[in-house]
Design an enzyme around this catalytic site. Structure first.
Site: not given
Ligand SMILES: *Cc1c(COP(=O)(O)O)cnc(C)c1O
Length: 414
Positions: A51, A53, A196, A222, A225, A231
């Site tokens: 932990y 935090e 994003d 993320t 990807k 993840r």
């Molecule tokens: C994949 C994605 C997310 C979400 O990610 P998770 O890890 O699945 O919660 C948010 N924004 C965009 C543009 C994405 O492609």
């Protein structure tokens, strides 16, 4: 695996089958990738027990000295990769990262200008099914007929709705983004900017796509990807937003950080800083360009007019009279995994839309190059054009298995 087979044969059995699925199929879902064995080791480590935090140097728990080292390394490497002023590596995934940013920068009822979801936007950018859409007021801009972000429409919407935040970064959009032009519109209406980069973070880190981090107020991503880590999520921002962002992640939204996951992020960022990762990112784009050319040559309608990144959105309905769902299912039977997807202003439903979305990050990690892309595009066209023909699907599945056997994946892992 040493202990799991006897300790829990059920879970072991499922992992074994999933491993074979990953090894034997062609993974073309553009949001998926294969992490390195080093990333897997950090992820499966004893750091999961702790932990912690709070943030490095400022924790609510004792015994965090080594955890601090881990998290600080992840932060420092991310700063170096993207040129960020401030980084928070604790978001559990992309969606919670975005939610934390909304609460850091906005008040309930504030307006956010994001891209229309059928034009490539993401669920977490205010889709009506999400809780965020109940709390904030999302309005939408679109892409134009050429497939570029319609900057005139975006500016008009911004002038009309006076958003507090302008949001770019997408899940099914295949073109480059002009961040300075969008920042200029935001400055004109006094809005904050958020990118994003969940899908394209690896390409940006490698210098293969424009980087919004030095320009925008906040950038979320993320890590699993194109960045090819575990993840998880991450937020980068200007120093002036650092306090608000950190407070929104913890204690505003999350509890204890997942430090095993943060360690795996640090390992992945370390990999992304190496020259080999630049080669990888370049190849992702080269491979996508081959798919683009092959599909165009076979008469498919490519949404947004083609690709500048790792993915393509293809209108199979207009091109071949096959629905996205039919194409996805038929390709699945042939060992090729991708997903059905809405096309801009899709007249069909999200459960059976007009398009399919696919990309090259996972295949490129396996070592596949231009020649394999040509072959695969041919197989995909055969399956889509003969989606009800069991014999053709079975034949191609056999060929897929022969090809994937030549590109070993996690060979001695289990
Ligand atoms: C994949 C994605 C997310 C979400 O990610 P998770 O890890 O699945 O919660 C948010 N924004 C965009 C543009 C994405 O492609």
């Amino acid at each position: 695996m040493k202990f799991l087979p006897t300790a829990d044969p059920d879970i072991y059995g499922a992992i074994k089958k999933e491993l074979a699925r990953q090894q034997q199929g062609l993974e073309m879902i553009p949001s998926e990738n294969f992490v390195s064995l080093a990333v897997l080791e950090a992820l499966g480590s004893i750091l999961t027990n702790k932990y912690s935090e709070g943030y490095p140097g400022n924790r609510y728990y004792g015994g965090c000295q080594y955890i601090d080292d881990v998290e600080q390394l992840a932060i420092d490497r991310a700063k170096q990769l993207f040129g960020a002023e401030h980084v928070n590596v604790q978001p559990l995934s992309g969606a919670p990262a975005n939610i934390a940013v909304y609460f850091a920068l906005l008040q309930p009822g504030d307006t956010v200008l994001g891209m229309d979801l059928s034009h490539g936007g993401h669920l977490t950018h205010g889709h009506p099914v999400t809780y965020m859409a109940k709390i904030f007021n999302f309005v939408r801009y679109k892409t134009n007929a050429q497939g570029n972000i319609d900057l005139d429409n975006l500016r008009q919407m911004a002038l009309e709705h006076q958003p507090k935040l302008i949001l770019v970064g997408y899940s099914a959009y295949s073109r480059e983004i002009d961040y300075p032009a969008i920042q200029k519109i935001a400055d004109e209406v006094g809005a904050l900017t958020m990118a994003d980069i969940a899908h394209i973070a690896g390409l940006i880190a490698a210098g293969e796509m424009n980087n919004p981090v030095p320009i925008f107020d906040v950038v979320t991503t993320t890590t699993h990807k194109t960045l090819r880590g575990p993840r998880g999520g991450m937020i980068m921002c200007k120093q002036k937003h650092a306090k608000a962002i950190d407070k929104a992640v913890f204690p505003g939204f999350q509890g204890g950080p997942h430090e095993h996951n943060i360690a795996a992020k640090a390992v992945a960022f370390g990999e992304a800083l190496k020259p080999e990762f630049k080669t990888y990112a370049k190849q992702i784009k080269l491979n996508a360009k081959v798919l683009e050319a092959e599909f165009r040559a076979r008469g498919y309608h490519l949404c947004f007019g083609g690709t500048d990144n790792h993915l393509l959105l293809v209108d199979v309905m207009t091109s071949k009279g096959v629905t996205g769902k039919q194409a996805q299912n038929a390709l699945d039977e042939a060992g090729i995994t991708l997903n059905k997807n809405m096309i801009p202003d899709d007249p069909r439903s999200p459960m059976d839309p007009s398009g399919i979305r696919f990309g090259t990050p996972a295949l490129t990690t396996r070592g596949m190059k231009e020649a394999e892309m040509k072959t695969i595009a041919g197989w995909m066209d055969s399956v889509i054009s003969n989606h009800e023909n069991a014999e053709i699907k079975a034949q191609i599945k056999t060929q897929v298995m022969t090809l994937t056997a030549k590109f070993p994946l996690y060979q001695d892992w289990l």
